[in-house]
Design an enzyme around this catalytic site. Structure first.
Site, PDB file in Angstrom:
ATOM      1  N   SER A 151      16.377  -5.040  -8.354  1.00  0.00           N
ATOM      2  CA  SER A 151      15.768  -3.727  -8.100  1.00  0.00           C
ATOM      3  C   SER A 151      15.489  -2.968  -9.400  1.00  0.00           C
ATOM      4  O   SER A 151      15.233  -1.766  -9.367  1.00  0.00           O
ATOM      5  CB  SER A 151      16.648  -2.906  -7.146  1.00  0.00           C
ATOM      6  N   GLU A 204      23.172  -4.348   3.731  1.00  0.00           N
ATOM      7  CA  GLU A 204      22.596  -5.564   4.339  1.00  0.00           C
ATOM      8  C   GLU A 204      23.590  -6.192   5.324  1.00  0.00           C
ATOM      9  O   GLU A 204      23.198  -6.697   6.387  1.00  0.00           O
ATOM     10  CB  GLU A 204      22.235  -6.587   3.250  1.00  0.00           C
TER      11      GLU A 204
END
Ligand code: SF4
Length: 298
Positions: free
Chosen positions: A260, A123
């Site tokens: 996740s 990211e």
């Protein structure tokens, strides 16, 4: 032994949508995901089992269609991929887009961008990939290395704990009292909810199990946060990693999970703990009965 689930835990909407998009795309055409779609080994293995390929480098892409992960990518990286004649499908989470837009706006307004997060995280590569100059801070010593600028524009990787982000913003302000420091809070709501719920959970448990991938940043952050309030915190990927000796004399065991971690993996851990608790209850009752019998015989 009581088993308590955190009020907010597990897969966030951004990851769920990204996985759904990958599966839907792969039904139509061969698909390569550039980097791990999410940082969870179970999810990545399931995607591979459905024929979806994963390439860590653009050079390794060998399908016409490539997916950018939920963590996003820079415009430069996406344009390079398109420049090779490939179709790019974006699974970037909308809250990562918010962070991208915040950085772009700060730069347009003349602020020097400083991003709070892990320099080598995917990211972060996306957030910084289009910038000519920027700073990255994660620790106090990183703030000490920043050069003076008249205006700093600070944002954070979406999965950073907000407490640490605010602390680092404070350090930047203290170090540069003459500079304008504008902070835009880009930590995502699911991360904040999971962090707050983890604090509440860890405060009332004798042991906490944090479920998530080995490379999941937000899972590691949950482990750190829980460890501030509970001495027995264990990070597992699945129920297979659990060990009975972790829960000796634990009366309340908490479960939380990174953004996740799929529901099925959380359910597996919960079931393992319930079975363990049931076995322990039987053993405790048997020991009690033996003691009572011994007392009567005496
Ligand atoms: S952790 Fe936050 S930013 Fe990342 S995918 Fe989930 S909701 Fe989006």
């Amino acid at each position: 032994m009581k088993i308590v689930l955190a009020e907010h835990l597990g897969m966030c909407f951004g990851v769920k949508d990204a996985v759904a998009l990958a599966l839907e795309t792969a039904r139509r055409e061969p698909l390569t995901i550039l980097g791990d779609l999410v940082h969870n080994e179970t999810v990545v293995a399931e995607l591979r089992a459905r024929g979806i390929r994963v390439a860590q480098q653009p050079a390794d892409i060998n399908t016409q269609t490539v997916m950018v992960t939920a963590h996003g990518a820079s415009e430069r990286a996406m344009n390079e991929t398109r420049g090779r004649g490939l179709n790019v499908v974006e699974a970037t989470c909308p809250l990562v887009h918010v962070a991208h837009r915040a950085v772009a706006q700060l730069v347009r307004e003349g602020f020097h961008p400083v991003i709070i997060g892990k320099r080598d995280h995917v990211e972060m590569r996306g957030l910084t990939g289009d910038l000519a100059a920027f700073g990255v801070v994660l620790f106090e010593e990183d703030v000490a290395k920043l050069g003076e600028r008249p205006r700093f524009g600070v944002v954070a990787q979406t999965t950073q704990p907000i407490d640490r982000v605010r602390w680092l913003v404070g350090l930047i302000r203290n170090r540069f009292p003459e500079s304008e420091v504008r902070f835009v809070d880009t930590v995502c709501q699911p991360t904040k909810q999971r962090q707050n719920a983890a604090i509440e959970l860890a405060q009332k448990c004798d042991a906490v199990v944090v479920i998530g991938g080995t490379h999941s940043n937000n899972t590691h952050e949950l482990v750190k946060t829980c460890s501030r309030f509970c001495a027995r915190v264990h990070h597992v990927r699945t129920a297979d990693d659990l060990r009975e000796d972790w829960f000796v004399r634990a009366e309340t065991v908490g479960i939380t999970a990174g953004t996740s971690t799929p529901d099925v993996v959380i359910a597996g851990v919960e079931l393992w703990l319930k079975n363990f608790a049931a076995r322990r209850a039987v053993q405790t009752n048997q020991t009690k009965e033996i003691r009572e019998l011994a007392f009567h015989d005496a």
